[in-house]
Design an enzyme around this catalytic site. Structure first.
Site, PDB file in Angstrom:
ATOM      1  N   GLU A 220       0.833  -1.211   0.000  1.00 15.51           N
ATOM      2  CA  GLU A 220       0.000   0.000   0.000  1.00 15.51           C
ATOM      3  C   GLU A 220       0.863   1.255   0.000  1.00 15.51           C
ATOM      4  O   GLU A 220       0.577   2.225  -0.707  1.00 15.51           O
ATOM      5  CB  GLU A 220      -0.935   0.014   1.216  1.00 15.51           C
ATOM      6  CG  GLU A 220      -2.006  -1.078   1.205  1.00 15.51           C
ATOM      7  CD  GLU A 220      -3.151  -0.787   0.234  1.00 15.51           C
ATOM      8  OE1 GLU A 220      -3.134   0.273  -0.423  1.00 15.51           O
ATOM      9  OE2 GLU A 220      -4.056  -1.633   0.135  1.00 15.51           O
ATOM     10  N   ARG A 224       0.923   3.822  -3.190  1.00 10.88           N
ATOM     11  CA  ARG A 224       0.325   5.141  -2.932  1.00 10.88           C
ATOM     12  C   ARG A 224       1.386   6.212  -2.701  1.00 10.88           C
ATOM     13  O   ARG A 224       1.353   7.274  -3.323  1.00 10.88           O
ATOM     14  CB  ARG A 224      -0.591   5.103  -1.700  1.00 10.88           C
ATOM     15  CG  ARG A 224      -1.774   4.169  -1.870  1.00 10.88           C
ATOM     16  CD  ARG A 224      -2.793   4.349  -0.758  1.00 10.88           C
ATOM     17  NE  ARG A 224      -3.651   3.175  -0.649  1.00 10.88           N
ATOM     18  CZ  ARG A 224      -4.952   3.221  -0.312  1.00 10.88           C
ATOM     19  NH1 ARG A 224      -5.528   4.357  -0.023  1.00 10.88           N
ATOM     20  NH2 ARG A 224      -5.651   2.108  -0.244  1.00 10.88           N
ATOM     21  N   ASP A 352      -5.334  -9.799  -8.192  1.00 12.29           N
ATOM     22  CA  ASP A 352      -5.515  -8.877  -9.332  1.00 12.29           C
ATOM     23  C   ASP A 352      -4.254  -8.306  -9.973  1.00 12.29           C
ATOM     24  O   ASP A 352      -3.938  -8.573 -11.132  1.00 12.29           O
ATOM     25  CB  ASP A 352      -6.470  -7.735  -8.938  1.00 12.29           C
ATOM     26  CG  ASP A 352      -6.124  -7.055  -7.604  1.00 12.29           C
ATOM     27  OD1 ASP A 352      -5.085  -7.394  -7.003  1.00 12.29           O
ATOM     28  OD2 ASP A 352      -6.882  -6.173  -7.181  1.00 12.29           O
ATOM     29  N   GLU A 489     -11.621   1.049 -10.518  1.00  9.46           N
ATOM     30  CA  GLU A 489     -11.163   0.088 -11.543  1.00  9.46           C
ATOM     31  C   GLU A 489     -11.956   0.145 -12.849  1.00  9.46           C
ATOM     32  O   GLU A 489     -11.385   0.058 -13.934  1.00  9.46           O
ATOM     33  CB  GLU A 489     -11.157  -1.348 -10.989  1.00  9.46           C
ATOM     34  CG  GLU A 489     -10.064  -1.610  -9.956  1.00  9.46           C
ATOM     35  CD  GLU A 489     -10.361  -0.983  -8.599  1.00  9.46           C
ATOM     36  OE1 GLU A 489     -11.542  -0.675  -8.332  1.00  9.46           O
ATOM     37  OE2 GLU A 489      -9.410  -0.799  -7.812  1.00  9.46           O
TER      38      GLU A 489
END
Ligand SMILES: *[C@@H]1O[C@H](CO)[C@@H](O)[C@H](O)[C@H]1NC(C)=O
Ligand SMILES: *[C@@H]1O[C@H](CO)[C@@H](O)[C@H](O)[C@H]1NC(C)=O
Length: 587
Positions: A220, A224, A352, A489
């Protein structure tokens, strides 16, 4: 690739050898000392002349200080790339067109935008290579207004904290790194928002530090914060962002000191102690394989290979593991370096972006790492063979999951999976099999249905599909899965598909969804996640505005509604999993 350090060395004129920066500086110094006084004088004079010429160009014609990639489209949608530095005469029509575009804006925010071209010039250092000229369509204008609304709420009640809680007028701290600010910087830059850029940059400069004594998640923070800092560094060329990025990455590196080289998922940025998550001995497969673009980019800009070596080792280790027709289980052990057998196979949560980064790493490296392309192609075959199924009665194509070591199929798709059409289209655009485009189009339609079939016109987090013919509905949503977290998405995929096909239907779909956000998630102090997309009268606001709403959802909407197909050039940039653009290697 562009050697950014090159710009800072004024003494590099006499040398043409492309050596590593550190070595270059040292040998330059030595050579300098060996020069005679006369030689030194000549070089100094030459340097001064070059400097004066540059200064003259900059002041005489401000536009020529930047390489503009602003592109005007003619009726056929064909692009005319203008490199202003190469031929200043090309500037005129292009520049006029920008001014013209800005003049037709009706919204009050537009007034601010009128002089954006020149304001950016003043605001940013003359090294700026890319410029963005503010919104050019009324839909973009509406997105910009939404961004400002979100930003105002964040600024008022959560400034410097990770996330805004817009209902209770408070904030949430997950890592304590001002996530919303760092994540938003490049969106702000792309939207041409001068004031917001300046206050965000100022906060990063004065307040962002990583002496934070708490555990953060490697993945993360990488996508980010590291991704956000690198992206805005590339756009602005402001060294402050690179300094912060390097400090952060150095603190994250101990994650990779496991027995196998597969990183631990969590680390304390202050003590620099890494470990597996508290709830499991394993790391998530998508997490350990979705940090490569960012660490590699940092190696490119610093000239220090240690970041790239650490993450590429992970890619190569995962490459060697046995897979099910290219598909991977969602957990991997940092000590053994092996997948947890019998764990789920999915294109949704924890799986994903493994697939996304196979393609994007291949693109980032100028299509040189072929094992990544091979793994990607194998995975798409695996998806078609095992995961892609059709609904009853209308035959919508979706991507489901495999449980228990591949024995059981679950007709369930996370909204997260809706990134896939965009990635498939990106691959096709770069020479991968054309049949992937058909898959992309069909999946995109199904994802659109997950929005369109809800009265709020917003998709739930998870949708189940009817494959047995047990009811007359193609899809259904469990009440526990009916939340919408303002995720990006599907909008991301719409943008890629629109970029490559020019089909305006995708813009119209995006617009209807944007209206869904406006109607059901907008609150007085920002935007909020909601608990229920199934009823317009009971959306159950969750009081949370995630940083990805500003970083990704609004950025992709803004890009989608642009009529300029090269606003963000996909030949030059690869976009990380948090919507942060990073440059592609020029090979
Ligand atoms: C949202 O509001 C707009 C304007 O009132 C309306 O046209 C649109 O149909 C609404 N959309 C939804 C999904 O309610
Ligand atoms: C544009 O996309 C829509 C939705 O997929 C499709 O129905 C339509 O045929 C496409 N239009 C063109 C010109 O390809």
């Amino acid at each position: 690739m562009v050697d950014y350090y090159h710009d800072h060395v004024s003494l590099d004129v006499p040398l043409s050898e492309p050596l590593l920066q550190k070595r270059k500086t040292k040998s330059l110094k030595r050579q300098w000392n060996q020069l005679s006084k006369c030689q030194k004088t000549v070089i100094c004079t030459l340097s001064a002349m070059v400097f004066l010429i540059i200064l003259y160009i900059v002041t005489y014609e401000p536009e020529s200080a930047v390489i503009s990639i602003h592109v005007s489209s003619n009726e056929n949608g064909k692009d005319i790339l203008k490199n202003i530095r190469n031929d200043p005469r090309d500037v005129e029509p292009n520049f006029n067109e920008i001014v013209h575009e800005n003049q037709v804006l009706e919204e009050p925010a537009g007034a601010d935008m009128d002089n954006e071209v020149n304001k950016n010039q003043v605001l940013l250092s003359p090294k700026v290579e890319l410029k963005f000229t503010g919104p050019a369509t009324t839909r973009q204008q509406a997105v910009l207004k939404a961004f400002r609304h979100a930003w105002r709420g964040y600024k008022k009640f959560a400034w410097g904290h990770d996330h805004l809680k817009p209902i209770t007028e408070s904030y949430n701290d997950w890592f304590g790194l001002g996530l919303t600010i760092v994540d938003s910087l490049d969106t702000i830059f792309i939207m041409g928002l001068k004031e917001e850029y300046s206050e965000a940059k100022d906060w990063v400069d004065k307040h962002l530090h990583f002496e934070v004594n708490r555990d953060v998640n490697l993945f993360e923070v990488t996508i980010r914060v590291l991704g956000g800092l690198l992206s805005i560094y590339h756009f602005s060329k402001d060294d402050i962002f690179l300094e912060k990025a390097t400090d952060l990455a150095d603190r994250l590196l101990p994650c990779f000191e496991s027995e196998s080289g597969i990183p631990f998922s969590d680390i304390n940025l202050f003590t620099r102690k890494a470990h597996a998550p508290k709830w499991s001995p394993d790391s998530s497969t998508s997490e350990v394989t979705t940090i490569q673009l960012e660490f590699r980019d940092l190696s490119r800009v610093t000239g220090d290979t240690k970041y790239e070596l650490a993450v590429e080792k992970v890619s190569r280790l995962v490459h060697k593991l046995e897979k099910k027709d290219g598909l991977v289980p969602i957990f991997i052990n940092a000590n053994t370096g092996q997948f947890r057998s019998y764990s789920t196979i999915t294109l949704g949560a924890r799986g994903d972006s493994y697939y996304e980064y196979l393609l994007k790493q291949w693109l980032q490296t100028g299509k040189t790492l072929n094992y990544l392309k091979e793994d990607y192609l194998a995975a798409i075959e695996g998806i078609e063979k095992h995961l892609a199924k059709r609904t009853v009665p209308n035959g919508f194509l979706f991507v489901g999951e495999l449980l228990n070591g591949g024995k059981d199929f679950k007709p369930k798709m996370d909204h997260l999976t809706c990134y896939l059409p965009g990635t498939l289209a990106l691959g096709v655009q770069n020479g991968l099999p054309k049949k992937h485009m058909k898959l992309a189009e069909e999946l995109l339609t199904t994802c659109y249905q997950t929005y369109a079939q809800q009265p709020t016109f917003l998709a739930p987090e998870i949708t189940y599909f009817n494959i047995q013919g047990e009811s007359s509905n193609d899809m259904f949503v469990k009440s526990n899965d009916a939340h919408n977290l303002l995720r990006p998405e599907f909008i991301e995929s719409l943008w890629y598909m629109y970029q490559f096909t020019g089909n305006a239907t995708y813009q119209d779909w995006g617009w209807r969804i944007f209206q869904g956000f406006e109607n059901y998630t907008k609150v007085t102090n920002g935007y909020t996640s909601i608990g229920n997309v199934k009823s317009v009268n009971n959306v159950r606001p969750k009081d949370m505005m995630e940083s990805f709403f500003l970083s990704e959802t609004l950025k992709y909407l803004y890009l989608l509604f642009s009529d300029n197909p090269k606003l963000l050039d996909l030949e030059k940039y690869v976009i990380n999993s948090e919507a942060h653009p990073l440059p592609i290697d020029m090979v």
